[in-house]
Design a protein around this motif. Structure first.
Motif, PDB file in Angstrom:
ATOM      1  N   LEU A 196       0.972  -0.985   0.379  1.00  0.00           N
ATOM      2  CA  LEU A 196      -0.126   0.208   0.057  1.00  0.00           C
ATOM      3  C   LEU A 196       0.700   1.374  -0.172  1.00  0.00           C
ATOM      4  O   LEU A 196       0.299   2.109  -0.445  1.00  0.00           O
ATOM      5  CB  LEU A 196      -1.030  -0.495   1.167  1.00  0.00           C
ATOM      6  CG  LEU A 196      -1.634  -0.634   1.307  1.00  0.00           C
ATOM      7  CD1 LEU A 196      -2.812  -0.946   2.598  1.00  0.00           C
ATOM      8  CD2 LEU A 196      -2.775  -1.020  -0.233  1.00  0.00           C
ATOM      9  N   SER A 197       1.833   1.204   0.676  1.00  0.00           N
ATOM     10  CA  SER A 197       2.961   2.730   0.622  1.00  0.00           C
ATOM     11  C   SER A 197       3.606   2.601  -0.808  1.00  0.00           C
ATOM     12  O   SER A 197       3.925   3.748  -0.725  1.00  0.00           O
ATOM     13  CB  SER A 197       4.073   2.231   1.642  1.00  0.00           C
ATOM     14  OG  SER A 197       5.000   1.299   1.509  1.00  0.00           O
ATOM     15  N   ASN A 198       3.618   1.862  -1.434  1.00  0.00           N
ATOM     16  CA  ASN A 198       3.893   1.875  -3.157  1.00  0.00           C
ATOM     17  C   ASN A 198       2.500   2.325  -4.340  1.00  0.00           C
ATOM     18  O   ASN A 198       3.030   1.860  -5.438  1.00  0.00           O
ATOM     19  CB  ASN A 198       4.989   0.759  -3.624  1.00  0.00           C
ATOM     20  CG  ASN A 198       5.970   1.294  -2.013  1.00  0.00           C
ATOM     21  OD1 ASN A 198       6.928   1.308  -2.855  1.00  0.00           O
ATOM     22  ND2 ASN A 198       6.058  -0.345  -1.590  1.00  0.00           N
ATOM     23  N   ILE A 199       1.610   1.751  -3.669  1.00  0.00           N
ATOM     24  CA  ILE A 199       0.685   1.946  -4.740  1.00  0.00           C
ATOM     25  C   ILE A 199      -0.011   3.755  -4.735  1.00  0.00           C
ATOM     26  O   ILE A 199      -0.391   4.076  -3.141  1.00  0.00           O
ATOM     27  CB  ILE A 199      -0.560   1.533  -4.781  1.00  0.00           C
ATOM     28  CG1 ILE A 199      -0.398  -0.360  -5.070  1.00  0.00           C
ATOM     29  CG2 ILE A 199      -1.803   1.693  -5.014  1.00  0.00           C
ATOM     30  CD1 ILE A 199      -1.014  -1.039  -4.149  1.00  0.00           C
ATOM     31  N   ALA A 207      -7.261  -2.342   2.640  1.00  0.00           N
ATOM     32  CA  ALA A 207      -5.833  -3.333   2.112  1.00  0.00           C
ATOM     33  C   ALA A 207      -5.710  -4.635   1.163  1.00  0.00           C
ATOM     34  O   ALA A 207      -4.746  -5.590   0.478  1.00  0.00           O
ATOM     35  CB  ALA A 207      -5.895  -4.214   3.574  1.00  0.00           C
ATOM     36  N   SER A 208      -7.241  -4.595   0.714  1.00  0.00           N
ATOM     37  CA  SER A 208      -7.587  -6.196  -0.545  1.00  0.00           C
ATOM     38  C   SER A 208      -6.789  -4.946  -1.662  1.00  0.00           C
ATOM     39  O   SER A 208      -6.010  -5.967  -2.271  1.00  0.00           O
ATOM     40  CB  SER A 208      -8.809  -6.333  -1.073  1.00  0.00           C
ATOM     41  OG  SER A 208      -9.159  -4.418  -0.994  1.00  0.00           O
ATOM     42  N   GLU A 209      -6.173  -4.067  -1.962  1.00  0.00           N
ATOM     43  CA  GLU A 209      -5.709  -3.181  -3.136  1.00  0.00           C
ATOM     44  C   GLU A 209      -4.401  -3.536  -2.997  1.00  0.00           C
ATOM     45  O   GLU A 209      -3.515  -3.939  -3.634  1.00  0.00           O
ATOM     46  CB  GLU A 209      -5.939  -2.143  -3.437  1.00  0.00           C
ATOM     47  CG  GLU A 209      -6.747  -1.127  -3.485  1.00  0.00           C
ATOM     48  CD  GLU A 209      -7.423  -0.005  -2.963  1.00  0.00           C
ATOM     49  OE1 GLU A 209      -6.516   0.650  -2.897  1.00  0.00           O
ATOM     50  OE2 GLU A 209      -9.295  -0.131  -2.566  1.00  0.00           O
ATOM     51  N   ALA A 210      -3.673  -4.028  -1.494  1.00  0.00           N
ATOM     52  CA  ALA A 210      -1.961  -4.534  -1.307  1.00  0.00           C
ATOM     53  C   ALA A 210      -2.231  -5.725  -2.611  1.00  0.00           C
ATOM     54  O   ALA A 210      -0.593  -6.079  -3.088  1.00  0.00           O
ATOM     55  CB  ALA A 210      -2.320  -5.340  -0.278  1.00  0.00           C
ATOM     56  N   TYR A 211      -3.008  -7.066  -2.708  1.00  0.00           N
ATOM     57  CA  TYR A 211      -3.158  -7.880  -3.846  1.00  0.00           C
ATOM     58  C   TYR A 211      -3.320  -7.682  -4.377  1.00  0.00           C
ATOM     59  O   TYR A 211      -3.267  -8.608  -6.303  1.00  0.00           O
ATOM     60  CB  TYR A 211      -3.449  -9.301  -2.670  1.00  0.00           C
ATOM     61  CG  TYR A 211      -2.830  -9.182  -1.312  1.00  0.00           C
ATOM     62  CD1 TYR A 211      -1.754  -9.972  -0.845  1.00  0.00           C
ATOM     63  CD2 TYR A 211      -3.211  -9.027   0.166  1.00  0.00           C
ATOM     64  CE1 TYR A 211      -1.213  -9.775  -0.345  1.00  0.00           C
ATOM     65  CE2 TYR A 211      -3.146  -9.003   1.405  1.00  0.00           C
ATOM     66  CZ  TYR A 211      -1.653  -9.252   0.870  1.00  0.00           C
ATOM     67  OH  TYR A 211      -1.352 -10.081   1.995  1.00  0.00           O
ATOM     68  N   LEU A 212      -4.775  -6.631  -5.458  1.00  0.00           N
ATOM     69  CA  LEU A 212      -5.882  -6.465  -5.990  1.00  0.00           C
ATOM     70  C   LEU A 212      -4.853  -5.384  -6.636  1.00  0.00           C
ATOM     71  O   LEU A 212      -5.558  -5.088  -8.260  1.00  0.00           O
ATOM     72  CB  LEU A 212      -6.675  -6.703  -5.903  1.00  0.00           C
ATOM     73  CG  LEU A 212      -7.652  -7.909  -5.570  1.00  0.00           C
ATOM     74  CD1 LEU A 212      -9.287  -8.236  -4.992  1.00  0.00           C
ATOM     75  CD2 LEU A 212      -7.230  -9.163  -6.593  1.00  0.00           C
ATOM     76  N   CYS A 213      -4.832  -4.774  -6.246  1.00  0.00           N
ATOM     77  CA  CYS A 213      -4.155  -3.245  -7.013  1.00  0.00           C
ATOM     78  C   CYS A 213      -5.335  -2.177  -6.582  1.00  0.00           C
ATOM     79  O   CYS A 213      -6.274  -3.234  -6.444  1.00  0.00           O
ATOM     80  CB  CYS A 213      -3.119  -3.310  -8.219  1.00  0.00           C
ATOM     81  SG  CYS A 213      -3.090  -1.583  -8.299  1.00  0.00           S
ATOM     82  N   ASP A 214      -4.920  -1.013  -6.982  1.00  0.00           N
ATOM     83  CA  ASP A 214      -6.237  -0.027  -6.676  1.00  0.00           C
ATOM     84  C   ASP A 214      -6.620  -0.021  -7.863  1.00  0.00           C
ATOM     85  O   ASP A 214      -5.726   0.436  -9.249  1.00  0.00           O
ATOM     86  CB  ASP A 214      -5.718   1.201  -6.177  1.00  0.00           C
ATOM     87  CG  ASP A 214      -6.781   2.627  -5.504  1.00  0.00           C
ATOM     88  OD1 ASP A 214      -7.868   2.105  -5.637  1.00  0.00           O
ATOM     89  OD2 ASP A 214      -6.125   3.414  -5.398  1.00  0.00           O
ATOM     90  N   VAL A 215      -7.834   0.294  -8.391  1.00  0.00           N
ATOM     91  CA  VAL A 215      -8.626   0.509  -9.482  1.00  0.00           C
ATOM     92  C   VAL A 215      -9.470   1.602  -9.820  1.00  0.00           C
ATOM     93  O   VAL A 215     -10.164   2.227  -8.535  1.00  0.00           O
ATOM     94  CB  VAL A 215      -9.323  -0.927 -10.251  1.00  0.00           C
ATOM     95  CG1 VAL A 215     -10.593  -0.772 -11.356  1.00  0.00           C
ATOM     96  CG2 VAL A 215      -8.617  -1.644 -10.034  1.00  0.00           C
ATOM     97  N   LEU A 265     -11.983 -11.720   3.952  1.00  0.00           N
ATOM     98  CA  LEU A 265     -11.104 -12.502   4.490  1.00  0.00           C
ATOM     99  C   LEU A 265      -9.865 -11.426   5.314  1.00  0.00           C
ATOM    100  O   LEU A 265      -9.368 -12.133   6.610  1.00  0.00           O
ATOM    101  CB  LEU A 265      -9.808 -13.806   3.808  1.00  0.00           C
ATOM    102  CG  LEU A 265     -10.405 -14.575   2.643  1.00  0.00           C
ATOM    103  CD1 LEU A 265      -9.272 -15.525   1.587  1.00  0.00           C
ATOM    104  CD2 LEU A 265     -10.856 -15.560   4.414  1.00  0.00           C
ATOM    105  N   ILE A 266      -9.890 -11.023   4.694  1.00  0.00           N
ATOM    106  CA  ILE A 266      -8.581  -9.653   5.751  1.00  0.00           C
ATOM    107  C   ILE A 266      -9.657  -9.432   6.832  1.00  0.00           C
ATOM    108  O   ILE A 266      -8.524  -9.474   7.926  1.00  0.00           O
ATOM    109  CB  ILE A 266      -8.434  -7.957   4.456  1.00  0.00           C
ATOM    110  CG1 ILE A 266      -7.369  -8.863   4.249  1.00  0.00           C
ATOM    111  CG2 ILE A 266      -7.751  -7.510   5.522  1.00  0.00           C
ATOM    112  CD1 ILE A 266      -7.093  -7.210   2.324  1.00  0.00           C
ATOM    113  N   GLY A 267     -10.637  -9.181   6.882  1.00  0.00           N
ATOM    114  CA  GLY A 267     -11.538  -9.022   7.868  1.00  0.00           C
ATOM    115  C   GLY A 267     -11.549  -9.849   8.918  1.00  0.00           C
ATOM    116  O   GLY A 267     -11.302  -9.543  10.562  1.00  0.00           O
TER     117      GLY A 267
END
Length: 182
Positions: free
Chosen positions: A35-38, A75-83, A106-108
């Motif tokens: 997330l820090s790199n997106i 947090a899901s964006e860490a694995y799926l990327c931001d859209v 699942l993260i929750g």
């Protein structure tokens, strides 16, 4: 040679299956680093501004019982990327939204939080208006409801700073006695 190409390698070196995630593979270090790199807004900001910093800033406005949820709400964006919102909400993106919702659930579960409280969405949308004001050269008029930006200006962090800020905030929010059920 591995013929299964349905996984990504995470920062910590794990195989992660974004479309078939396993709860035991969800890692807070991977989340914070990614997330820090997106960059938010698909990079259309005056200077780099990460999803990690967005999450930290959102959590600052949350009641204690929702701080962890705000820190992890993207947090899901860490694995799926931001859209971007217009793409994410397009009719053809229903499978992506389903994958994102499943992973976010699942993260929750992994961290014992729910993302259903409307306060989470209100804080996120108000932060969106703050980001618009402070990070974008907007010639177009757009808003989310009648939400006003937060008064404090945003000063973008470098990715390494945002990663540390998110890790520290997560550690603080997850300490025994600090985490309150939503």
């Amino acid at each position: 040679m591995d013929s299964d190409h349905s996984w990504i390698m995470t920062f910590s070196g794990k195989r992660f299956y974004p479309l078939a995630p396993r709860i035991e593979d969800i890692d807070i270090v991977d989340i914070a680093h990614a997330l820090s790199n997106i960059c938010r807004f698909t990079g259309h900001v005056r200077s780099f501004y990460s999803v990690a910093q967005h999450s930290v800033l959102c959590a600052q406005y949350a009641p204690d019982r929702l701080k962890l949820a705000l820190l992890l709400h993207d947090a899901s964006e860490a694995y799926l990327c931001d859209v971007s919102r217009p793409v994410k909400h397009a009719p053809g993106m229903a499978p992506y939204r389903a994958a994102e919702q499943h992973l976010q659930t699942l993260i929750g579960q992994r961290f014992g939080v729910s993302f259903e409280d409307s306060i989470i969405h209100d804080i996120d949308n108000r932060m969106l208006m703050t980001e618009r004001r402070d990070l974008m050269d907007c010639t177009q008029t757009w808003s989310v409801g009648n939400l006003a930006p937060y008064p404090e200006p945003i000063r973008p962090m470098q990715p390494a700073q945002a990663e540390l800020a998110l890790l520290w905030a997560l550690e603080t929010a997850m300490r025994p006695g600090n985490k309150k059920a939503p």
